[in-house]
Design a protein around this motif. Structure first.
Motif, PDB file in Angstrom:
ATOM      1  N   ASP A 198      71.208  12.070  84.627  1.00  0.00           N
ATOM      2  CA  ASP A 198      72.526  11.873  85.228  1.00  0.00           C
ATOM      3  C   ASP A 198      72.587  12.692  86.518  1.00  0.00           C
ATOM      4  OD1 ASP A 198      75.072  10.939  85.593  1.00  0.00           O
ATOM      5  OD2 ASP A 198      75.911  11.828  83.774  1.00  0.00           O
ATOM      6  N   ASN A 241      70.632  11.930  91.422  1.00  0.00           N
ATOM      7  CA  ASN A 241      69.863  12.045  90.171  1.00  0.00           C
ATOM      8  C   ASN A 241      68.371  11.796  90.375  1.00  0.00           C
ATOM      9  OD1 ASN A 241      70.623   9.142  90.545  1.00  0.00           O
ATOM     10  ND2 ASN A 241      69.294   8.897  88.763  1.00  0.00           N
ATOM     11  N   LYS A 275      73.961   5.620  91.373  1.00  0.00           N
ATOM     12  CA  LYS A 275      75.262   5.001  91.175  1.00  0.00           C
ATOM     13  C   LYS A 275      75.889   4.550  92.494  1.00  0.00           C
ATOM     14  CE  LYS A 275      76.324   7.677  87.002  1.00  0.00           C
ATOM     15  NZ  LYS A 275      77.240   8.674  86.372  1.00  0.00           N
ATOM     16  N   SER A 303      73.924  14.792  80.495  1.00  0.00           N
ATOM     17  CA  SER A 303      74.931  13.951  81.135  1.00  0.00           C
ATOM     18  C   SER A 303      76.193  14.751  81.431  1.00  0.00           C
ATOM     19  CB  SER A 303      75.283  12.744  80.247  1.00  0.00           C
ATOM     20  OG  SER A 303      75.910  13.180  79.057  1.00  0.00           O
TER      21      SER A 303
END
Length: 336
Positions: A123, A148, A166, A314
């Motif tokens: 993450d 990450n 992301k 995470s």
């Protein structure tokens, strides 16, 4: 016969007298034995403390090496390669980062470039934590910049790129102190090269293992503590009568304290072995990702549990919570 009887009586009387003397010495020197017991208990308590640093827990968990249009998941069954690669890529000197927002297609092309070494986190981490892990003395990005993926592109001018799967943001710089030969020596000593493919799923890259590959079976000893250890460590250590327990399915929930400012909750899942601990304090929540990591790591140390193999797993923005797991060969351990 009379002489033998006399001797036996003398021996018996002497034994009784000796017994009385020894008993008196034990009773009058009881404090000596008590101090010895306290000393032994203190020694055991000290040995439970961990000397782990945040830079040990926030190491990358996976290594990808790509060459000849093939990605390989690399690890060594005898020792971890990540600390060695960390030493090989100390960032004492580097140019300034150039930030770029890539399209999905361009981002995928960037992560599948040949002659690249990639260190992966499960993450996003923050730049401030990255600086602590890799001894980076530069202050080129905001401390809470997230990514990450750490990619190194080999060549005459090796490039370091911090990548966010992301948001598809990238931060690229030229590495001025880097030994490609040293990195390749480390990779050559790895005994497992697993062919993998990175494909996009829901706009994020995921690793898929290629078919028809076999691995040697391994067995590991996993450290495990009884429930009472966590109950006494994380909840009320002085008065266990204040602890309430109730069952909800596979979970047992222990609570300590009726005052919301001091409320604690420990949830133990008997099916998965997972433990969740919540502590409500009369303090403000940490602001920023880096501060959240530092606060959660401090709480992790307070458990007194062994952190060998423990890694960051995470972060949940909605609950401002950080999850850590024990890793073996780049994969988190699960309890069945």
């Amino acid at each position: 016969m009379k002489f033998n009887s006399f001797v036996m009586r003398v021996i018996l009387i002497a034994s009784i007298v000796l017994s009385i003397i020894l008993s008196w010495k034990i009773w009058t020197n009881n404090t000596h034995y008590e101090r010895r017991t306290d000393s032994q208990t203190t020694t055991k308590a000290v040995s439970r403390k961990s000397d782990r640093k945040i830079s040990d827990i926030f190491l990358p968990t996976q290594i990808l090496w790509r060459t000849n249009q093939q990605s390989q998941l690399v690890y060594n069954s005898k020792e971890s390669l990540v600390p060695k690669l960390k030493e090989a890529m100390k960032l004492t000197k580097s140019a300034r980062f150039k930030a770029s927002k890539l399209s999905e297609a361009n981002y995928y092309q960037a992560i599948t470039t040949d002659d690249t070494l990639t260190l992966l986190y499960p993450d996003n981490i923050s730049y401030a934590v990255f600086k602590k892990v890799f001894d980076d003395s530069n202050n080129q990005l905001s401390r809470n910049t997230t990514f990450n993926r750490i990619k190194i592109t080999m060549g005459n001018k090796p490039q370091l790129t911090l990548m966010n799967d992301k948001s598809h943001m990238t931060y690229q710089t030229t590495m001025r102190q880097f030994s490609e030969a040293q990195v390749k020596r480390i990779l050559d000593h790895s005994d497992v090269h697993l062919n993998v493919k990175e494909s996009l799923l829901n706009h994020k890259p995921f690793i898929y293992v290629a078919a028809d590959q076999s691995l040697l079976p391994y067995s590991y000893l996993v450290n495990q503590q009884p429930e009472n250890y966590y109950i006494t460590t994380l909840l009320d250590q002085k008065n266990t009568d204040n602890i309430d327990a109730k069952e909800q399915g596979d979970n047992v929930i222990y609570t300590d304290g009726a005052n919301n400012d001091l409320y604690k909750r420990l949830t133990i899942n008997h099916k998965t072995g997972e433990i969740a601990f919540v502590k409500y304090e009369d303090t403000k929540s940490p602001t920023g990702l880096t501060k959240s990591f530092e606060t959660s790591f401090a709480a992790l140390l307070k458990t007194g549990n062994s952190l060998s193999g423990m890694r960051f797993y995470s972060y949940d923005e909605d609950t401002n919570s950080t999850t850590y797991r024990t890793y073996v060969e780049g994969a988190p351990t699960l309890v069945f």
